[in-house]
Design an enzyme around this catalytic site. Structure first.
Site, PDB file in Angstrom:
ATOM      1  N   CYS A   1       0.855  -1.192   0.000  1.00  0.00           N
ATOM      2  CA  CYS A   1       0.000   0.000   0.000  1.00  0.00           C
ATOM      3  C   CYS A   1       0.893   1.245   0.000  1.00  0.00           C
ATOM      4  O   CYS A   1       1.684   1.464   0.924  1.00  0.00           O
ATOM      5  CB  CYS A   1      -0.907   0.004   1.220  1.00  0.00           C
ATOM      6  SG  CYS A   1      -1.876   1.522   1.370  1.00  0.00           S
ATOM      7  N   ILE A   2       0.737   2.050  -1.023  1.00  0.00           N
ATOM      8  CA  ILE A   2       1.610   3.218  -1.182  1.00  0.00           C
ATOM      9  C   ILE A   2       1.393   4.249  -0.070  1.00  0.00           C
ATOM     10  O   ILE A   2       2.368   4.844   0.407  1.00  0.00           O
ATOM     11  CB  ILE A   2       1.432   3.844  -2.582  1.00  0.00           C
ATOM     12  CG1 ILE A   2       2.528   4.881  -2.834  1.00  0.00           C
ATOM     13  CG2 ILE A   2       0.038   4.425  -2.763  1.00  0.00           C
ATOM     14  CD1 ILE A   2       2.613   5.321  -4.274  1.00  0.00           C
TER      15      ILE A   2
END
Length: 128
Positions: free
Chosen positions: A78-79
């Site tokens: 997840c960025i």
């Protein structure tokens, strides 16, 4: 059966990641399809290539990376959670004026839409 594994535990300090790793290996060896592994919350620390445990300890980041290469499993991170925890790619590091990032090359930064697509593709979702 197609599986998606979500890892929310840090690389060390909890058993979430190591248990997830063992589960993923078993999924592959039992003939099921592991679509991808998604690292979320503190699980994004599994993608930090700057983690160096003692030489006699398991290097879980390296284990995930080798597993991904050997079985062609996508390791998605997840960025947003990664940015909040200091895990960034080389491209983002340069954009922010830093010389290099610390994202292991076997991991890929994606958004929650990527997680949604993976959920749609899988029969089972297991969270550690």
């Amino acid at each position: 059966m197609h599986y998606l594994v979500i890892v929310t535990g840090s690389v060390y300090g909890t058993e979430n990641s190591s248990t997830a790793f063992l589960f993923c290996k078993e999924v592959v060896h039992s003939g099921h399809k592991l679509h991808s592994v998604f690292f979320y919350f503190s699980g994004v620390l599994n993608a930090n290539r700057m983690v160096f445990p003692a030489i006699d300890e398991c290097n879980l980041v390296k284990s995930w990376s080798n597993f991904s290469i050997k079985f062609k499993i996508k390791l998605n991170v997840c960025i947003s959670a990664a940015s909040r925890r200091g895990v960034i790619s080389d491209e983002n590091a340069l954009r922010l004026g830093m010389p290099v990032g610390n994202l292991n090359n076997s991991f890929k930064l994606i958004g929650l839409s990527g997680l949604s697509e993976a959920i749609y593709m899988c029969d089972r979702i297991i969270q550690f």
